[in-house]
Design a protein around this motif. Sequence first.
Motif, PDB file in Angstrom:
ATOM      1  N   UNK A  47       0.512  -1.486  -0.080  1.00 51.69           N
ATOM      2  CA  UNK A  47      -0.412  -0.002  -0.241  1.00 51.69           C
ATOM      3  C   UNK A  47       1.162   1.161   0.246  1.00 51.69           C
ATOM      4  N   UNK A  48       0.607   2.155  -1.597  1.00 54.11           N
ATOM      5  CA  UNK A  48       1.427   3.143  -0.764  1.00 54.11           C
ATOM      6  C   UNK A  48       0.194   4.736  -1.057  1.00 54.11           C
ATOM      7  N   UNK A  49       0.025   5.319   0.003  1.00 54.33           N
ATOM      8  CA  UNK A  49      -0.265   6.509  -0.338  1.00 54.33           C
ATOM      9  C   UNK A  49      -2.088   5.946  -0.925  1.00 54.33           C
ATOM     10  N   UNK A  50      -1.979   5.086   0.290  1.00 57.91           N
ATOM     11  CA  UNK A  50      -4.038   4.471  -0.664  1.00 57.91           C
ATOM     12  C   UNK A  50      -3.997   4.075  -2.127  1.00 57.91           C
ATOM     13  N   UNK A  51      -2.734   3.602  -2.400  1.00 62.45           N
ATOM     14  CA  UNK A  51      -3.412   3.007  -3.113  1.00 62.45           C
ATOM     15  C   UNK A  51      -2.745   1.291  -2.968  1.00 62.45           C
ATOM     16  N   UNK A  52      -3.333   0.500  -3.317  1.00 66.23           N
ATOM     17  CA  UNK A  52      -2.638  -1.040  -2.757  1.00 66.23           C
ATOM     18  C   UNK A  52      -2.884  -2.121  -4.149  1.00 66.23           C
ATOM     19  N   UNK A  53      -2.057  -3.227  -4.351  1.00 68.55           N
ATOM     20  CA  UNK A  53      -1.741  -3.507  -5.334  1.00 68.55           C
ATOM     21  C   UNK A  53      -0.685  -5.220  -4.500  1.00 68.55           C
ATOM     22  N   UNK A  54      -0.888  -6.089  -5.378  1.00 60.78           N
ATOM     23  CA  UNK A  54      -0.383  -7.646  -5.008  1.00 60.78           C
ATOM     24  C   UNK A  54       1.124  -7.595  -6.345  1.00 60.78           C
ATOM     25  N   UNK A  55       2.209  -6.703  -5.828  1.00 57.85           N
ATOM     26  CA  UNK A  55       3.550  -6.982  -6.605  1.00 57.85           C
ATOM     27  C   UNK A  55       3.873  -8.595  -6.837  1.00 57.85           C
ATOM     28  N   UNK A  57       7.270 -10.554  -8.598  1.00 57.41           N
ATOM     29  CA  UNK A  57       8.658 -10.576  -9.634  1.00 57.41           C
ATOM     30  C   UNK A  57       8.954  -9.584 -10.923  1.00 57.41           C
ATOM     31  N   UNK A  58      10.062  -8.841 -10.772  1.00 56.41           N
ATOM     32  CA  UNK A  58      10.111  -7.532 -11.960  1.00 56.41           C
ATOM     33  C   UNK A  58       9.118  -6.411 -11.911  1.00 56.41           C
ATOM     34  N   UNK A  59       8.330  -6.744 -10.501  1.00 53.44           N
ATOM     35  CA  UNK A  59       7.418  -5.014 -10.694  1.00 53.44           C
ATOM     36  C   UNK A  59       8.521  -4.783  -9.399  1.00 53.44           C
ATOM     37  N   UNK A  60       7.597  -3.011  -9.292  1.00 54.32           N
ATOM     38  CA  UNK A  60       8.439  -2.714  -8.614  1.00 54.32           C
ATOM     39  C   UNK A  60       7.300  -1.129  -7.468  1.00 54.32           C
ATOM     40  N   UNK A  61       7.589  -0.807  -6.799  1.00 49.27           N
ATOM     41  CA  UNK A  61       6.773   0.387  -6.387  1.00 49.27           C
ATOM     42  C   UNK A  61       7.597   1.578  -5.691  1.00 49.27           C
ATOM     43  N   UNK A  62       7.752   2.824  -6.201  1.00 46.67           N
ATOM     44  CA  UNK A  62       8.780   4.046  -5.793  1.00 46.67           C
ATOM     45  C   UNK A  62       7.437   4.756  -5.087  1.00 46.67           C
ATOM     46  N   UNK A  63       8.149   5.018  -3.697  1.00 47.38           N
ATOM     47  CA  UNK A  63       7.680   5.419  -2.279  1.00 47.38           C
ATOM     48  C   UNK A  63       8.164   6.966  -2.622  1.00 47.38           C
ATOM     49  N   UNK A  64       7.695   7.607  -2.354  1.00 45.34           N
ATOM     50  CA  UNK A  64       7.780   9.614  -2.525  1.00 45.34           C
ATOM     51  C   UNK A  64       7.930  10.211  -1.481  1.00 45.34           C
ATOM     52  N   UNK A  65       8.502  11.253  -0.459  1.00 45.64           N
ATOM     53  CA  UNK A  65       8.484  11.523   0.750  1.00 45.64           C
ATOM     54  C   UNK A  65       6.946  11.931   1.096  1.00 45.64           C
ATOM     55  N   UNK A  66       6.618  11.781   2.162  1.00 45.82           N
ATOM     56  CA  UNK A  66       5.886  11.814   3.231  1.00 45.82           C
ATOM     57  C   UNK A  66       4.796  10.658   1.951  1.00 45.82           C
ATOM     58  N   UNK A  67       4.959   9.727   1.490  1.00 51.36           N
ATOM     59  CA  UNK A  67       3.777   8.529   1.310  1.00 51.36           C
ATOM     60  C   UNK A  67       3.585   7.646   2.597  1.00 51.36           C
ATOM     61  N   UNK A  68       2.732   7.829   3.170  1.00 45.85           N
ATOM     62  CA  UNK A  68       2.171   6.432   3.615  1.00 45.85           C
ATOM     63  C   UNK A  68       2.655   5.207   3.208  1.00 45.85           C
ATOM     64  N   UNK A  69       3.448   3.813   3.842  1.00 44.57           N
ATOM     65  CA  UNK A  69       3.118   2.861   2.841  1.00 44.57           C
ATOM     66  C   UNK A  69       3.236   1.720   3.782  1.00 44.57           C
ATOM     67  N   UNK A  70       2.919   0.106   3.274  1.00 42.90           N
ATOM     68  CA  UNK A  70       3.093  -0.712   4.406  1.00 42.90           C
ATOM     69  C   UNK A  70       3.597  -1.908   3.122  1.00 42.90           C
ATOM     70  N   UNK A  71       3.651  -3.149   3.953  1.00 45.99           N
ATOM     71  CA  UNK A  71       4.084  -4.206   2.912  1.00 45.99           C
ATOM     72  C   UNK A  71       3.385  -5.411   4.220  1.00 45.99           C
ATOM     73  N   UNK A  72       2.764  -6.572   3.581  1.00 44.38           N
ATOM     74  CA  UNK A  72       2.749  -7.489   3.650  1.00 44.38           C
ATOM     75  C   UNK A  72       2.143  -8.453   2.882  1.00 44.38           C
TER      76      UNK A  72
END
Length: 283
Positions: A47-55, A57-72
């Motif tokens: 989850x990054x700043x309200x966007x969610x996705x199941x990533x 292999x070979x996928x990535x996320x970019x978290x900019x400054x002050x974006x709330x994020x978590x991983x599960x």
Amino acid sequence: MDPIYQNDFDKGAPGIRVFTSENIRFFPHIHTQIEIFYVLDGEVDVMVDGHTKRLTKNELCVVLSNNVHNFYTHSTNKHMTIVFEPEQIGAFSNAVYKKNLEDPFFDFNDISDEMDFVIGRLKKEIAGEPNKTAVMGYVTVILGRVLERARLYECSDMRGYALREAMNYIQENHGEAELSLTATAEAVEMSAGNLSRMFNSKIGMSFTEYVNKVRVNNAVKMLINTTESITKIAYECGFSCLRSFNRVFAKAQGMTPGEYRKRYTGKKQELFSEENCKFEAEN
């Protein structure tokens, strides 16, 4: 002090941390650095700043400054994380200054050969004494490919800043039983209503739920790393009574504080149970 943020491995160029890990479960957190989270194998919900996705292999996320994020992690995964101060890679930071990503997730399967080479070189660098210039160069290649695909929009940084300050305030004052939404809102110069809505929209939980999770997180550390009594831990973590502590802790961890201490002392602990870490991800 960042509320929930730590690295087990820290190696790279000045102002850039590069590390690999697996099976991540990370409570919602926020920081001023920019972060790249690259899946090497398996799958992980992000989850990054309200966007969610199941990533995968070979996928990535970019978290900019002050974006709330978590991983599960539901099953297993391996990943590389790159965290850097914005000023370290100016070309990218200038491009995203006062902007946000319409979609923070990127699929690099179409350039997997290139990425396999870049990630492989980064792995080699952090396995030994890194060539700091090379590390910055490889990270810049990844960011260049991100910018080719990124859709950006103008945004104000004030909301992210206020949320970060609120999270810091909670971490620093979680031991106070009277910690409240009103007091936190006053500390960050926001209305209580706006702050409440920000927690629900940006973090996906209420202010009270977040405070309880911070308190449980700190209680976990004390249970594992100290011999303090459970009653003392309850009060030091901001719970008004032992009964309340036991109830909130059991809901988060699926067991009582005493059972948790017995099971996990001397072992690597998970901060939160699956029930409380889970969120719905896009397929």
